[in-house]
Design an enzyme around this catalytic site. Structure first.
Site, mmCIF file in Angstrom:
data_model
loop_
_atom_site.group_PDB
_atom_site.id
_atom_site.type_symbol
_atom_site.label_atom_id
_atom_site.label_comp_id
_atom_site.label_asym_id
_atom_site.label_seq_id
_atom_site.Cartn_x
_atom_site.Cartn_y
_atom_site.Cartn_z
ATOM 1 N N LYS A 115 0.825 -1.217 0.000
ATOM 2 C CA LYS A 115 0.000 0.000 0.000
ATOM 3 C C LYS A 115 0.854 1.259 0.000
ATOM 4 O O LYS A 115 0.437 2.300 -0.518
ATOM 5 C CB LYS A 115 -0.954 -0.020 1.192
ATOM 6 C CG LYS A 115 -2.044 -1.080 1.052
ATOM 7 C CD LYS A 115 -3.070 -1.014 2.178
ATOM 8 C CE LYS A 115 -4.169 -2.039 1.953
ATOM 9 N NZ LYS A 115 -5.216 -1.994 3.002
ATOM 10 N N LYS A 198 -4.320 -10.128 -6.850
ATOM 11 C CA LYS A 198 -5.639 -10.253 -6.239
ATOM 12 C C LYS A 198 -6.623 -9.218 -6.795
ATOM 13 O O LYS A 198 -6.248 -8.088 -7.100
ATOM 14 C CB LYS A 198 -5.491 -10.073 -4.722
ATOM 15 C CG LYS A 198 -6.786 -10.150 -3.948
ATOM 16 C CD LYS A 198 -6.591 -9.607 -2.543
ATOM 17 C CE LYS A 198 -7.923 -9.319 -1.885
ATOM 18 N NZ LYS A 198 -7.781 -8.502 -0.679
ATOM 19 N N LYS A 201 -10.682 -3.740 -4.806
ATOM 20 C CA LYS A 201 -11.537 -2.590 -5.123
ATOM 21 C C LYS A 201 -10.733 -1.311 -5.351
ATOM 22 O O LYS A 201 -11.249 -0.341 -5.901
ATOM 23 C CB LYS A 201 -12.576 -2.371 -4.021
ATOM 24 C CG LYS A 201 -12.038 -2.132 -2.634
ATOM 25 C CD LYS A 201 -13.189 -1.919 -1.654
ATOM 26 C CE LYS A 201 -12.718 -1.830 -0.214
ATOM 27 N NZ LYS A 201 -12.408 -3.127 0.361
#
Length: 331
Positions: A115, A198, A201
């Site tokens: 992230k 993966k 969203k």
């Protein structure tokens, strides 16, 4: 909470649209496990503010997340459903766990590294501390089991390590949770155009994702465009056939048919017809889910009542753990 049942904890962030991956990995199992466990379902809004949120949209996302819980079969009379920030004990325990977790343990968390690369201009301490708050979420309710997707296993392992450390120092003060992944393959649904990563969203390419509220045409288009390969043979091989393997995972998870059975079923099926079958299996689930979702979405007072009751019930359980820890810490 019934004394005869063990406690199952699970949580999802209200950070936007939930995906088919969220549904297959966690939400689809909630209805069934609530008869076997004392289930505690959190809407993890504190985790979501590691990125900036629009206030009105954020509040709507919280209620929409609850509406999706209910549409998926979660029964508020059987399970506790609440918003994380409405139970302040999460933050209390978070600080206690901060003081029992090491910097070196956090720096090894792979999600923080991933992230940080996605949003290098907002590498805040909350993002770094995220796994400790998650540990607090779990340990606060003396959770016996935690239902998570594959990407959260490392975080639950850290929660287990912290729990063992607390128990070593102070006696049996918290339950060491077990990890529950109901479907090993289905717990990790991959991106449609890039099936080695993966489905998320937060992906910048929306064609990689099927959202739970995507309409009929959108689902048809996204599956039709999904990456496969050139040999037109349907079998499970995540290394050489990641696209087909991902579609097999989706179909298997939604229909309850094992992948080995599907490989035999589709031995003479073309990719085009296989994609049509996968599309239909998705639509069979999503159209029913969406109908129920919009029914609950329009009942805001009912949704708010569920969250108020859930927060009250969760707080009673949370205070027991906080008091126990305060006692052993001398607070």
């Amino acid at each position: 909470m019934g004394l005869s049942k063990s406690i199952m904890f699970s949580a999802i962030q209200p950070s936007g649209k939930l995906t088919l991956g969220n549904y297959i990995g966690t939400i689809s199992h909630w209805m069934h496990i609530q008869d076997m466990y004392n289930c505690i379902y959190s809407i993890a809004d504190l985790h979501a503010i590691t990125v900036n949120q629009d206030k009105k949209l954020f509040q709507q996302n919280i209620l929409d997340t609850l509406a999706l819980y209910l549409a998926s079969g979660v029964n508020p009379k059987k399970s506790i459903i609440f918003v994380q920030s409405e139970v302040q004990e999460h933050c209390q325990l978070n600080w206690i766990l901060n003081c029992h977790t090491y910097f070196g343990e956090l720096i090894r968390m792979t999600q923080f590294k991933q992230k940080s690369k996605i949003n290098p201009n907002n590498i805040n301490i909350g993002l770094f501390n995220y796994p400790i708050l998650m540990a607090a979420d779990i340990l606060l309710y003396q959770s016996d089991t935690v239902l998570v997707g594959h990407d959260q296993i490392q975080h639950v392992e850290l929660a287990r390590k912290i729990a063992k450390r607390l128990n070593f120092l102070y006696g049996q003060v918290v339950t060491v949770p077990k990890i529950y992944i109901p479907n090993k393959n289905g717990s990790k649904i991959m991106a449609l155009l890039n099936p080695i990563k993966k489905m998320s969203k937060s992906d910048s390419n929306l064609n990689n994702i099927i959202f739970l509220l995507d309409d009929h045409k959108c689902v048809v288009k996204k599956i039709a465009r999904s990456i496969t390969d050139s040999d037109n043979k349907i079998f499970y091989d995540t290394v050489n056939k990641p696209g087909i393997s991902n579609l097999l995972n989706i179909y298997s998870s939604l229909t309850g048919t094992s992948i080995s059975v599907l490989e035999n079923m589709f031995v003479n099926t073309t990719y085009k017809n296989f994609k049509l079958l996968v599309t239909q299996s998705i639509l069979d689930i999503l159209l029913k889910l969406q109908e129920k979702f919009f029914y609950f979405k329009n009942k805001k007072d009912y949704l708010r009542d569920i969250l108020d009751i859930g927060a009250s019930l969760a707080k009673k359980e949370a205070q027991k753990t906080i008091q126990k820890l305060y006692n052993v810490l001398g607070l």
